[in-house]
Design a protein around this motif. Structure first.
Motif, PDB file in Angstrom:
ATOM      1  N   SER A  39       0.820  -1.207   0.000  1.00 51.21           N
ATOM      2  CA  SER A  39       0.000   0.000   0.000  1.00 51.21           C
ATOM      3  C   SER A  39       0.859   1.264   0.000  1.00 51.21           C
ATOM      4  O   SER A  39       1.905   1.322   0.648  1.00 51.21           O
ATOM      5  CB  SER A  39      -0.913   0.018   1.229  1.00 51.21           C
ATOM      6  N   GLY A  40       0.394   2.257  -0.738  1.00 48.96           N
ATOM      7  CA  GLY A  40       1.089   3.533  -0.797  1.00 48.96           C
ATOM      8  C   GLY A  40       2.159   3.605  -1.848  1.00 48.96           C
ATOM      9  O   GLY A  40       2.728   4.670  -2.085  1.00 48.96           O
ATOM     10  N   ARG A  41       2.439   2.467  -2.508  1.00 52.02           N
ATOM     11  CA  ARG A  41       3.435   2.430  -3.579  1.00 52.02           C
ATOM     12  C   ARG A  41       2.798   1.881  -4.850  1.00 52.02           C
ATOM     13  O   ARG A  41       1.598   1.711  -4.914  1.00 52.02           O
ATOM     14  CB  ARG A  41       4.629   1.580  -3.130  1.00 52.02           C
ATOM     15  N   PRO A  76       0.504   6.893   4.585  1.00 50.30           N
ATOM     16  CA  PRO A  76       1.460   6.571   5.661  1.00 50.30           C
ATOM     17  C   PRO A  76       2.508   5.532   5.289  1.00 50.30           C
ATOM     18  O   PRO A  76       3.530   5.424   5.974  1.00 50.30           O
ATOM     19  CB  PRO A  76       0.555   6.060   6.793  1.00 50.30           C
ATOM     20  N   GLN A  77       2.285   4.766   4.217  1.00 48.88           N
ATOM     21  CA  GLN A  77       3.268   3.766   3.805  1.00 48.88           C
ATOM     22  C   GLN A  77       4.038   4.176   2.550  1.00 48.88           C
ATOM     23  O   GLN A  77       4.713   3.359   1.927  1.00 48.88           O
ATOM     24  CB  GLN A  77       2.582   2.419   3.560  1.00 48.88           C
ATOM     25  N   ALA A  78       3.975   5.453   2.207  1.00 45.51           N
ATOM     26  CA  ALA A  78       4.581   5.919   0.955  1.00 45.51           C
ATOM     27  C   ALA A  78       6.088   5.691   0.900  1.00 45.51           C
ATOM     28  O   ALA A  78       6.650   5.502  -0.180  1.00 45.51           O
ATOM     29  CB  ALA A  78       4.271   7.398   0.753  1.00 45.51           C
ATOM     30  N   THR A  79       6.749   5.728   2.041  1.00 43.00           N
ATOM     31  CA  THR A  79       8.211   5.569   2.050  1.00 43.00           C
ATOM     32  C   THR A  79       8.639   4.181   2.513  1.00 43.00           C
ATOM     33  O   THR A  79       9.803   3.959   2.806  1.00 43.00           O
ATOM     34  CB  THR A  79       8.860   6.633   2.956  1.00 43.00           C
ATOM     35  N   ASP A  80       7.695   3.231   2.556  1.00 42.74           N
ATOM     36  CA  ASP A  80       8.049   1.855   2.876  1.00 42.74           C
ATOM     37  C   ASP A  80       8.889   1.265   1.740  1.00 42.74           C
ATOM     38  O   ASP A  80       9.004   1.860   0.666  1.00 42.74           O
ATOM     39  CB  ASP A  80       6.788   1.031   3.115  1.00 42.74           C
ATOM     40  N   PRO A  81       9.479   0.084   1.925  1.00 45.60           N
ATOM     41  CA  PRO A  81      10.452  -0.443   0.951  1.00 45.60           C
ATOM     42  C   PRO A  81       9.899  -0.606  -0.467  1.00 45.60           C
ATOM     43  O   PRO A  81       8.724  -0.926  -0.670  1.00 45.60           O
ATOM     44  CB  PRO A  81      10.826  -1.804   1.547  1.00 45.60           C
TER      45      PRO A  81
END
Length: 213
Positions: A39-41, A76-81
């Motif tokens: 999510s977020g990517r 909130p998960q935009a910068t996750d791996p």
């Protein structure tokens, strides 16, 4: 049928993804998988192993926009791996492949259909990074090596790569110049061809056929 969500095209109006979707009845019904993983990517490519349908590969990018991550809309998960992922249970669970690969946006992924243990990944953070480039695995993704001979040594941006279906030794790549982080688009750096499975590359004499990112 598999569908990866998110628009991997680096524009402010793009939308981030909400996971990985799977249909087992020809598209009539869908199940969302790996929402917490992706999510977020955005998905840029999904590959299914030709002889083992349980094994999937996916290349994942950050949501785009100017300034960087504007397209993520504050998720909130935009910068996750990000990078290249593999699933061995038809998309239920995913593992990020990191042995030799940087944790940067993977803008493309291609498989040698004559030998599915060989894949090429385009790592292409749009605003440039010294680790951007083309990476190759010969062991199904367990380890990766950056290909460099004949490719640009300056910072590049988005990378597209594909193996010719008629000749597994022939690989094509399109490279963009890195984008201006303050809002400028990226022009095409060049199109390259390898005739020895990525060991060496030569730039082709083509006009600019890439409009922006």
């Amino acid at each position: 049928i598999y569908a990866g969500t998110g628009e991997a095209n680096y524009a402010n109006h793009s939308r981030y993804g909400l996971g990985f979707y799977k249909s087992t009845d020809g598209g009539n019904n869908w199940q969302v998988l790996a929402e917490s993983t992706f999510s977020g990517r955005c998905f840029s490519r999904i590959i299914v192993h030709p002889s083992n349908s349980q094994r999937l590969y996916a290349s994942i990018t950050r949501a785009g926009g100017f300034p960087e991550l504007a397209g993520a809309k504050g998720h909130p998960q935009a910068t996750d791996p990000v990078g290249v992922y593999r699933s061995d249970d038809a998309g239920q669970n995913w593992t990020q492949l990191t042995n030799g690969l940087p944790s940067l946006s993977a803008t493309d992924l291609t498989m040698d259909q004559s030998n599915p243990s060989i894949l090429y990944a385009g790592i292409g953070r749009i605003f440039g990074d010294t680790a951007n480039g083309i990476y190759k695995t010969t062991d199904g993704g367990d380890s990766w090596t950056k290909l460099t001979t004949g490719l640009p040594t300056t910072t590049i941006g988005r990378v597209s790569v594909t193996v010719a279906p008629s000749n597994s030794n022939r690989v094509y790549a399109m490279l963009s110049n890195n984008a201006d982080a303050t809002g400028g688009g990226a022009s095409m750096e060049g199109t390259y061809r390898s005739d020895d499975a990525g060991a060496t590359w030569a730039k082709l004499s083509l006009s600019n056929i890439q409009a922006t990112y």
